[in-house]
Design an enzyme around this catalytic site. Structure first.
Site, mmCIF file in Angstrom:
data_model
loop_
_atom_site.group_PDB
_atom_site.id
_atom_site.type_symbol
_atom_site.label_atom_id
_atom_site.label_comp_id
_atom_site.label_asym_id
_atom_site.label_seq_id
_atom_site.Cartn_x
_atom_site.Cartn_y
_atom_site.Cartn_z
ATOM 1 N N HIS A 429 0.837 -1.203 0.000
ATOM 2 C CA HIS A 429 0.000 0.000 0.000
ATOM 3 C C HIS A 429 0.872 1.255 0.000
ATOM 4 O O HIS A 429 0.640 2.185 -0.780
ATOM 5 C CB HIS A 429 -0.920 -0.003 1.215
ATOM 6 N N GLU A 430 1.866 1.281 0.871
ATOM 7 C CA GLU A 430 2.702 2.479 0.980
ATOM 8 C C GLU A 430 3.513 2.721 -0.286
ATOM 9 O O GLU A 430 3.580 3.844 -0.793
ATOM 10 C CB GLU A 430 3.621 2.371 2.204
ATOM 11 N N HIS A 433 1.740 4.391 -3.119
ATOM 12 C CA HIS A 433 1.677 5.855 -3.129
ATOM 13 C C HIS A 433 2.783 6.422 -4.013
ATOM 14 O O HIS A 433 2.577 7.416 -4.723
ATOM 15 C CB HIS A 433 1.807 6.409 -1.711
#
Length: 632
Positions: A429-430, A433
């Site tokens: 998820h990170e 970004h």
């Protein structure tokens, strides 16, 4: 090069969590700056492929033009009386589409939230385009002539005071840089790097405002604050390069320690394609015996400070990174295992995304781009067990050529505490970004997911990729997945609903965004829609068990990787700060470019089911439309 032995998880990387251990949709760190009141308003327009094809019949082309020249002609013909510059980040993607980005100017000064992106097809014609150019009255006088604006130091002081930033500017001096009206501040303390300021216009409320764009990296927030050039305690808008979320992970295919055991893996770069030509422990200039290489530098950071280069990393001259882990151990007792896990997960994801099109030219994170374009010198700095926070994680994405920075925290939600580095979903998820901020609006512009709905999609993409990678053989259209359940020690996960194609299990539709004012909730709606897309394509094309996609005629041959590819390609097509409808159209256009539209109906079936139907009209009020296109 010796074989690398990783006591990492060879199975699957999970996904990301929203940041707080309760099901409130919030990712705001208690010590962070709430930028919601300062977000830019949505102004982007997008001409999808069908409309563009009809429009460009009247557009003049020359066979001698390259794709940049063709794109430039389109901008000039669309806005013949406006001035702009070409952003130096154009490239041709792996799907054959050329991407060119432009920034509008006034009196030679950038209008920072006025962008035009043009996508050129293989045939040399305009495929799609988007823009947010300012069309109102231009300033009649050049502000650089009268210099009727404040000193940049006052703008820095105004940003610090208004936003309550932990920066001390008492001895600040503005040192001019090579670029006009651009300054670096020396003599400050409290920021991780010297603050910067640049004189720019922004469009707001139908007018242009001259501002100082003040850049401050304070760890939890890496901000671009647009301070009024005269009234320096007025902050018009704020962009944050840092995106937060909460997740946990184990290994590629395994979401967390409840799903399997650590596995010995030898030379993993041999199975992840061409994304790491120097292996994971070299950069073409240096070979490392620690968890550092061309793509990633992974280390611990218990103090939570800005230093990383000399922080502790596991070191093995034999490249045998084999360490013990037990659920009964406290995180600081297995930091070698955690750093190795983080290094394995992020490198694998780098290589998967490389195969799908996140290459050097597209703005990926690498030290050495090996002559393949892009800026380079920007590998991802990944801190394990970072002491600057708990129960969360974040990733900062400055423009291409500057390092991305991931900070993974421990979670105090269980006894003993749990380490977010072991839940792949959080890590994926990170890192996503970084993917979305580099692709949307082009590698040189990290400001294109700042508006509320666009920022929500940034969160949703993180959940989508984490969930797609987490899928296992035997899963079906009826399989549901939660987010962050292990890290948060919370049955049902940290999102309001699990990701499901069942409307009773997850009833979210696009209309639910209407009442939301926070990016993680909006992101859950977007990821819910993309989960429908994912399963429709898997139902059509199956799901490979391989880590890396296999391609037929340039397109992934299985549904999971096809969905990931189309979503990625869609990011490169859509305008700066898109809305859901524009993102939907961009994904459909990506399929048109990649497969000649073979999956249009499967895609529209997913979008229509959740309210983004063929006859949806974007407006102030979000009203669902469930219509399918007539040709489906």
């Amino acid at each position: 090069m010796h074989g690398l032995l990783l006591a990492g998880l060879a199975a699957a990387l999970p996904l990301g969590v929203a940041g707080l251990p309760a099901r409130q949709q919030s990712g705001l760190s208690p010590r962070g700056v709430d930028i919601n009141p300062y977000r830019f308003a949505s102004m982007a327009k997008y001409s999808e492929h069908k409309s563009t094809s009809q429009m460009v019949h009247s557009f003049s082309y020359s066979k001698d033009d390259d794709y940049v020249a063709t794109a430039t002609k389109l901008v000039k013909s669309t806005f013949p009386n406006m001035t702009f510059r070409t952003v130096k980040d154009h490239y041709i993607g792996t799907n054959g589409i050329g991407h060119v980005h432009f920034k509008q100017t006034a009196h030679g000064i950038d209008i920072d939230n006025a962008d035009f992106n043009v996508n050129i097809g293989r045939d040399g014609k305009v495929f799609t385009f988007g823009n947010s150019f300012y069309e109102g009255e231009m300033p009649k006088t050049n502000p650089l002539t009268k210099r009727d604006f404040s000193d940049p130091v006052k703008a820095l002081q105004g940003a610090i005071k208004t936003l309550k930033l932990p920066v001390k500017p008492q001895s600040a001096k503005a040192m001019p840089m090579k670029e006009a009206e651009t300054f670096k501040f020396e003599g400050t303390s409290g920021a991780l790097s010297d603050p910067m300021a640049k004189l720019v216009y922004i469009q707001k409320d139908g007018k242009l405002h001259l501002t100082w764009r003040v850049e401050t990296d304070v760890g939890d927030n890496w901000l671009l604050s647009y301070v009024d050039s005269k009234e320096t305690e007025t902050v018009h808008n704020v962009v944050d390069y840092v995106a937060s979320a909460d997740y946990k992970v184990f290994a590629w295919g395994l979401n967390d320690p409840t799903e399997g055991q650590p596995t010995m893996i030898k030379d993993p770069w041999n199975t992840t394609g061409t994304g790491s030509p120097f292996t994971w422990h070299g950069d073409g200039q240096m070979d490392y015996t620690v968890t550092r290489g061309n793509n990633i530098a992974a280390q611990d950071n218990p103090s939570g400070g800005e230093q990383w280069e000399n922080n502790y990393r596991p070191d093995s001259p034999e490249l045998s990174f084999v360490y013990e882990y037990s659920e009964q151990m406290e995180p600081d007792q297995y930091k070698d295992f955690a750093i190795t896990q983080l290094f394995y997960t992020t490198n694998t994801y780098h290589d998967v995304l490389y195969a799908l099109g996140f290459t050097e030219e597209a703005g990926n994170f690498q030290m050495n781009n090996n002559g393949k374009g892009g800026e380079g010198n920007d590998f991802a700095i990944c801190n394990a067990q970072d002491g600057s926070g708990t129960n969360n994680a974040n990733f900062a994405t400055p423009p291409d050529g500057q390092n991305g920075r991931m900070r993974m925290y421990t979670w105090t939600t269980a006894q003993p505490s749990r380490d977010g580095d072991l839940e792949a979903g959080i890590v994926i998820h990170e890192y996503t970004h970084g993917l979305s901020n580099r692709l949307c609006g082009g590698p040189a512009n990290s400001n294109c997911l700042n508006e509320l709905e666009a920022g929500g999609m940034g969160e949703g993409w993180g959940d989508f990729y984490a969930t797609a990678i987490r899928l296992k053989q035997g899963d079906t259209h009826d399989t549901d997945y939660t987010m962050g359940e292990w890290a948060a020690n919370m049955k049902g996960g940290i999102r309001e609903y699990p990701y499901s194609t069942n409307m009773q299990t997850n009833p979210y539709t696009y209309a639910d965004v209407q009442g939301m004012d926070e990016v993680h909730g909006i992101g859950t709606v977007w990821a819910t829609i993309l989960y429908e897309v994912l399963w429709n394509l898997i139902d059509e094309h199956g799901m490979s068990k391989n880590i890396m996609p296999k391609f037929v005629n340039g397109a992934p041959s299985d549904g999971r990787n096809l969905a990931m590819k189309l979503v990625l390609d869609g990011m490169t097509l859509m305008p700066c700060n898109p809305n859901f409808m524009q993102a939907r159209d961009a994904i459909i256009d990506a399929d048109q470019a990649l497969t000649n539209g073979q999956n249009k109906c499967a895609l529209m079936k997913a979008f229509s089911k959740r309210g983004l139907g063929a006859n949806y009209k974007h407006g102030k009020n979000r009203v669902n439309n469930f219509d399918m296109p007539a040709d489906c």
